[in-house]
Design an enzyme around this catalytic site. Structure first.
Site, PDB file in Angstrom:
ATOM      1  N   GLU A 123     109.837  31.615 -49.822  1.00 39.38           N
ATOM      2  CA  GLU A 123     109.772  30.924 -51.115  1.00 39.38           C
ATOM      3  C   GLU A 123     108.351  30.983 -51.678  1.00 39.38           C
ATOM      4  O   GLU A 123     108.169  31.182 -52.892  1.00 39.38           O
ATOM      5  CB  GLU A 123     110.230  29.480 -50.955  1.00 39.38           C
ATOM      6  CG  GLU A 123     111.702  29.353 -50.599  1.00 39.38           C
ATOM      7  CD  GLU A 123     112.427  28.360 -51.471  1.00 39.38           C
ATOM      8  OE1 GLU A 123     112.808  28.721 -52.597  1.00 39.38           O
ATOM      9  OE2 GLU A 123     112.599  27.218 -50.999  1.00 39.38           O
ATOM     10  N   GLU A 143     117.947  29.061 -45.540  1.00 42.98           N
ATOM     11  CA  GLU A 143     118.422  27.708 -45.835  1.00 42.98           C
ATOM     12  C   GLU A 143     119.946  27.594 -45.802  1.00 42.98           C
ATOM     13  O   GLU A 143     120.483  26.659 -45.185  1.00 42.98           O
ATOM     14  CB  GLU A 143     117.883  27.253 -47.199  1.00 42.98           C
ATOM     15  CG  GLU A 143     116.412  26.883 -47.200  1.00 42.98           C
ATOM     16  CD  GLU A 143     115.495  28.095 -47.330  1.00 42.98           C
ATOM     17  OE1 GLU A 143     114.268  27.896 -47.357  1.00 42.98           O
ATOM     18  OE2 GLU A 143     116.007  29.237 -47.407  1.00 42.98           O
TER      19      GLU A 143
END
Length: 269
Positions: A123, A143
């Site tokens: 990210e 995730e």
């Protein structure tokens, strides 16, 4: 390089003339995100924006790892350093700012990746503008596989940066990705031998820093400010930001240096 006082126990921030080098420094936890690290990252990005002579930043990780993602316990635990705790209280949304989710620096950020850059590490990479990755690095947004959500913004940003099917592959399967595959997807700029990511990123930073700083910042801002706009409206924004650059002293210096066959000396005016 000069170590800056805005550094924290988990984030080393150094200045080398026009280049800011930001190192996530929690090697015992594979540079997993902590409150100390996020306050440091947020401070670094604010410093890059505020300091006129900083033209580009490089983000890397200590001890051969970029970042292994979130350490939820450490992120929720205040720093043991009183000065860092005070900065955290004064800094609204330091988690999101540190993760390059909001209030992005006005200068380009280059990521230099060795080892793991997974979950929150990927990210962070997605939030940077240029990306150098070592050949044995591992990337991935894990995730969904853990029934979590990529809160750093990748569900929005990744499909805008690489082809939709590749973005959904990474987001929905949560699988690991090699440096070579990341390059083939267009997720990174360049793959280099292990141990060379920071050196290659510094070379790229020097090339960015040698460009006209007003031009670089206006190009970056034009892209960000026109996301989602129809082309005619976006071009009006481009003109508003571009014409002052064309009329700047730096633009005159660039033309003169070309005629005189010498390196330009840009001052950001």
């Amino acid at each position: 390089m000069e170590l800056l006082p805005i550094s924290t126990p988990h984030c080393r921030i150094e200045r080398d003339e026009h280049v800011l080098v930001v190192t996530m420094n929690r090697p015992e936890a594979r540079n997993a995100l902590s409150a100390d690290m996020l306050v440091g990252l947020a401070s670094a990005w604010a410093y890059a924006s505020e300091e006129r002579d900083v033209r580009v930043a490089v983000l890397t990780g200590a001890a051969g790892t970029f970042c292994s993602g979130a350490d939820l316990k450490a992120m929720g635990t205040p720093s043991s350093d009183p000065e860092v705790r005070a900065r955290a209280l004064e800094m609204t949304d330091f988690h999101w700012k540190g993760l390059l989710r909001q209030d992005l620096p006005t200068k380009p950020v280059i990521s230099a990746v060795e080892g793991y850059a997974v979950a929150g590490g990927t990210e962070l990479l997605v939030g940077t503008d240029l990306r150098i990755v070592a050949e044995s690095a591992t990337l991935g947004l894990f995730e969904a596989k853990r029934a979590l959500f990529p809160m750093g913004g990748s569900a929005v940003r990744l499909p805008r940066q690489i082809p939709y099917c590749h973005a959904m592959d990474l987001l929905l399967t949560g699988r690991a990705v090699t440096a070579a595959e990341a390059l083939s997807m267009g997720l990174v700029n360049r793959v280099v031998p292990d141990g060379q990511a920071l050196a290659a990123a510094r070379e790229l930073a020097a090339a960015v820093a040698a460009s006209g700083p007003l031009a670089v910042q206006a190009i970056l801002r034009t892209y960000r400010d026109t996301l989602g706009m129809p082309e005619p409206e976006a071009l009006r924004v481009s003109d508003e930001l571009g014409w002052p650059v064309i009329g700047s002293e730096d633009a005159k210096e660039g033309t003169l240096a070309f005629r005189e066959k010498r390196p330009p000396v840009y001052r950001g005016h």
